[in-house]
Write an enzyme that holds these catalytic residues in place. Structure first.
Site, PDB file in Angstrom:
ATOM      1  N   ASP A  85       0.857  -1.194   0.000  1.00  0.00           N
ATOM      2  CA  ASP A  85       0.000   0.000   0.000  1.00  0.00           C
ATOM      3  C   ASP A  85       0.894   1.247   0.000  1.00  0.00           C
ATOM      4  O   ASP A  85       1.794   1.355   0.838  1.00  0.00           O
ATOM      5  CB  ASP A  85      -0.869  -0.060   1.269  1.00  0.00           C
ATOM      6  CG  ASP A  85      -1.931   1.014   1.317  1.00  0.00           C
ATOM      7  OD1 ASP A  85      -2.416   1.427   0.250  1.00  0.00           O
ATOM      8  OD2 ASP A  85      -2.290   1.417   2.449  1.00  0.00           O
ATOM      9  N   ASP A 106       2.947   4.590  -5.402  1.00  0.00           N
ATOM     10  CA  ASP A 106       2.336   5.902  -5.180  1.00  0.00           C
ATOM     11  C   ASP A 106       3.321   7.004  -5.543  1.00  0.00           C
ATOM     12  O   ASP A 106       4.155   7.404  -4.738  1.00  0.00           O
ATOM     13  CB  ASP A 106       1.890   6.035  -3.715  1.00  0.00           C
ATOM     14  CG  ASP A 106       1.205   7.377  -3.454  1.00  0.00           C
ATOM     15  OD1 ASP A 106       1.100   8.193  -4.403  1.00  0.00           O
ATOM     16  OD2 ASP A 106       0.780   7.604  -2.310  1.00  0.00           O
ATOM     17  N   GLU A 136      -1.541   5.992  -8.453  1.00  0.00           N
ATOM     18  CA  GLU A 136      -2.413   7.068  -7.959  1.00  0.00           C
ATOM     19  C   GLU A 136      -2.212   8.380  -8.717  1.00  0.00           C
ATOM     20  O   GLU A 136      -1.094   8.769  -9.019  1.00  0.00           O
ATOM     21  CB  GLU A 136      -2.141   7.295  -6.465  1.00  0.00           C
ATOM     22  CG  GLU A 136      -2.978   8.412  -5.855  1.00  0.00           C
ATOM     23  CD  GLU A 136      -2.830   8.520  -4.341  1.00  0.00           C
ATOM     24  OE1 GLU A 136      -2.666   7.482  -3.675  1.00  0.00           O
ATOM     25  OE2 GLU A 136      -2.862   9.653  -3.838  1.00  0.00           O
ATOM     26  N   GLY A 214      -8.994   5.590   1.960  1.00  0.00           N
ATOM     27  CA  GLY A 214      -9.684   6.261   3.068  1.00  0.00           C
ATOM     28  C   GLY A 214     -11.077   5.711   3.283  1.00  0.00           C
ATOM     29  O   GLY A 214     -12.017   6.443   3.582  1.00  0.00           O
ATOM     30  N   SER A 216     -12.437   4.073   5.622  1.00  0.00           N
ATOM     31  CA  SER A 216     -13.011   4.077   6.983  1.00  0.00           C
ATOM     32  C   SER A 216     -13.880   5.290   7.204  1.00  0.00           C
ATOM     33  O   SER A 216     -13.430   6.423   7.013  1.00  0.00           O
ATOM     34  CB  SER A 216     -11.893   4.113   8.032  1.00  0.00           C
ATOM     35  OG  SER A 216     -11.103   2.975   7.941  1.00  0.00           O
TER      36      SER A 216
HETATM   37  P1  13P Z   1      -8.312   4.542   6.201  1.00  0.00           P
HETATM   38  O1  13P Z   1      -7.241   4.396   7.224  1.00  0.00           O
HETATM   39  O2  13P Z   1      -8.945   5.879   6.244  1.00  0.00           O
HETATM   40  O3  13P Z   1      -9.286   3.423   6.236  1.00  0.00           O
HETATM   41  O4  13P Z   1      -7.585   4.469   4.787  1.00  0.00           O
HETATM   42  C1  13P Z   1      -6.888   3.319   4.452  1.00  0.00           C
HETATM   43  C2  13P Z   1      -6.194   3.488   3.159  1.00  0.00           C
HETATM   44  O5  13P Z   1      -6.658   4.142   2.270  1.00  0.00           O
HETATM   45  C3  13P Z   1      -4.920   2.806   3.000  1.00  0.00           C
HETATM   46  O6  13P Z   1      -4.303   3.131   1.811  1.00  0.00           O
END
Ligand code: 13P
Length: 294
Positions: A85, A106, A136, A214, A216
């Site tokens: 990631d 990224d 990205e 993102g 969450s």
């Molecule tokens: P959150 O921590 O907001 O869930 O985002 C995770 C994310 O996008 C990892 O790349």
């Protein structure tokens, strides 16, 4: 099933109108919790490490071996991808060497031309090993391992150029933010996503998967609408962290941690780890990838 590239199952998600979760891991227990959740839900899944988590866990090779061995030991039957990631150029090259099956390069903080050029190189190296590649354009708000983004909207022309590099899925800023959303957050820019989705589909000549970072704390209805417009992978980290923190805190505050042998880490960590599994299962249902493991 086995440990696989994410390309096929994310493309299937895009084609059939659901999304697959990219869940960040931080340690052995979280990895087990994500695998248990995916198996319980019969859902394909990406287990991903940020560069920081990779370092914390003892390096990418350790992560890779850990997931492979747990997958076998736990008798996991759903497709699982081991994904990097927000990797920089060096990290991307490293995971290609150690056996990850998917990665995100990224380069969104670089000038666009350099981002495109480096992505193209990573695509060439990763595809030669059968790995899927995410890249990205337009940075995502908040902070991830020290990379701070403003959360601007991804320019559609840049997204189209990025798709032409040969990537398998595209992360694009549409007002999303890593970490908890502030109270005055305006929500996802779904109109922009819709236009961007149409443009990348046209550039790719097929339904092209978009990644929503993102994940969450985005209301379920917005996530579901985003999936209609092309999102086929949703990243979730903070939600699992908050669930772990809250369950552990409740366990400690209730003094349960002091009873019996609860000081044993296997018992002390259990409420938090179970909460991580619960959070992952809930998200899988929202994304619509339950029972999509075949
Ligand atoms: P959150 O921590 O907001 O869930 O985002 C995770 C994310 O996008 C990892 O790349």
């Amino acid at each position: 099933m086995a440990i696989v590239s994410a390309e096929k199952f994310i493309q299937a998600a895009r084609k059939n109108g659901y999304a697959v979760g990219g869940f960040n891991t931080n340690n052995l227990e979280w990895t087990q919790a994500i695998l248990r959740a995916a198996e319980a839900k019969k859902a394909p899944v990406l287990i991903q490490t940020s560069m920081g988590a990779g370092k914390y866990m003892g390096g990418y090779k350790t992560v890779c071996n850990l997931i492979h061995d747990l997958h076998d030991y736990m008798g996991i039957t759903v497709p699982v991808a081991i994904h990097l990631d927000h990797g920089d150029y060096e990290a991307a090259k490293e995971v290609i060497e150690v056996g990850y099956t998917s990665l995100m390069f990224d380069g969104s903080y670089l000038p666009v031309d350099e981002n495109l050029e480096k992505t193209k190189k990573i695509v060439e190296l990763a595809h030669a090993k059968g790995m899927s590649v995410e890249a990205e354009v337009g940075s995502i708000g908040g902070e991830e391992d020290g990379i701070v983004g403003e959360g601007e909207l991804a320019p559609i022309a840049d997204a189209v150029e990025m798709v032409k590099t040969g990537i398998d899925f595209l992360a694009a800023g549409i007002g999303n933010i890593h970490g908890p959303y502030p109270d005055n957050w305006k929500g996802l820019h779904l109109e922009h996503l819709k236009k961007l989705g149409e443009a990348v589909d046209q550039a790719a000549g097929r339904k092209f998967p978009i990644v929503l970072h993102g994940g969450s704390g985005i209301p379920d209805d917005q996530v579901k609408e985003a999936i209609q417009y092309g999102v086929a992978k949703v990243n979730v980290n903070t939600e699992a962290q908050l669930a772990f923190h809250q369950a552990t805190r409740e366990f400690v505050l209730s003094n349960e941690d002091l009873k019996g042998k609860n000081y044993d880490p296997r018992k002390f960590l259990k409420p938090g780890v179970d909460a991580v599994q619960g959070a992952v299962e809930e998200r899988i249902d929202v994304f619509g990838s339950t029972n999509k493991a075949s």
